[in-house]
Enzyme design. Structure first.
Site, PDB file in Angstrom:
ATOM      1  N   HIS A 188       0.865  -1.165   0.000  1.00  0.00           N
ATOM      2  CA  HIS A 188       0.000   0.000   0.000  1.00  0.00           C
ATOM      3  C   HIS A 188       0.908   1.222   0.000  1.00  0.00           C
ATOM      4  CE1 HIS A 188      -2.949   2.932   1.547  1.00  0.00           C
ATOM      5  NE2 HIS A 188      -3.874   2.071   1.138  1.00  0.00           N
ATOM      6  N   TYR A 189       0.391   2.365  -0.411  1.00  0.00           N
ATOM      7  CA  TYR A 189       1.238   3.563  -0.460  1.00  0.00           C
ATOM      8  C   TYR A 189       1.535   4.140   0.928  1.00  0.00           C
ATOM      9  CZ  TYR A 189      -3.057   6.317   0.052  1.00  0.00           C
ATOM     10  OH  TYR A 189      -4.236   6.845   0.509  1.00  0.00           O
ATOM     11  N   ARG A 190       0.807   3.711   1.946  1.00  0.00           N
ATOM     12  CA  ARG A 190       1.028   4.236   3.297  1.00  0.00           C
ATOM     13  C   ARG A 190       2.137   3.478   4.021  1.00  0.00           C
ATOM     14  NH1 ARG A 190      -5.263   5.145   4.644  1.00  0.00           N
ATOM     15  NH2 ARG A 190      -5.412   7.202   3.676  1.00  0.00           N
TER      16      ARG A 190
END
EC number: 3.1.15.-
Length: 180
Positions: free
Chosen positions: A127-129
């Site tokens: 995920h980008y987080r």
């Protein structure tokens, strides 16, 4: 086991901090559930780099990677960066859906920069987080500087032990600082 909520913990050891000139020499992963219980330990992989690349390391990296034995293992390894990426992905896909887990670890944005350059397929698996434990450490240092909340660790500067330290550190901050 919930492949939608499991967390991927990752750590890289590199020849330096600049992804445009330095390279990855070790990668390790651990998968936990949301309560930070270890589900599976991934392979800890040492990536071969030639002597020319290794001779360009700064003093800090040369000293630490020599004393830990990592530099010797890098020279002895026959594993390429692409092979390490493929083996890591093969492991992770058993436990986590693509795009489900934030990248977890300490100062994890630095690892992500190197993954983007050298292991882009693995970087896109996350995920980008981020769940960056170092953020909590910095907040505790600034908000509660006199408290005994700061987690002390004795890092070996090896990827797998660094991940285990990061998980323990987040558990510590969850218990004494976040109170969840």
């Amino acid at each position: 086991m919930n492949k939608k909520t499991n967390l991927i913990w990752i750590d890289l050891e590199m020849t330096g901090l600049i992804p445009e000139k330095d390279v990855i020499i070790e990668i390790a992963t651990i998968v936990t559930n949301v309560q930070l219980h270890i589900i599976a330990q991934g392979p800890s992989l040492v990536i071969h780099q030639n002597d020319e690349i290794l001779s360009n390391m700064d003093q800090w990296n040369t000293e630490h990677h020599t004393s830990s034995g990592l530099l010797r293992r890098v020279r002895e390894s026959s594993l390429s960066c692409k092979q390490a990426e493929a083996q890591t992905l093969e492991f992770l896909k058993k436990y986590v859906h693509t795009g489900a887990s934030p990248m977890c670890g300490n100062t994890i944005c630095q690892d992500r920069r190197f993954l983007y350059n050298y292991m882009p397929t693995l970087e896109r698996f996350f995920h980008y987080r981020h769940i960056d434990v170092s953020t909590l450490k910095e907040l505790v240092i600034r908000w509660k500087p006199n408290a005994k909340m700061i987690f002390e660790k004795d890092s070996a500067h090896l990827a797998l032990s660094d991940i285990q330290d990061s998980i323990d550190e987040l558990k510590h901050y969850r218990n004494v600082f976040i109170n969840v």
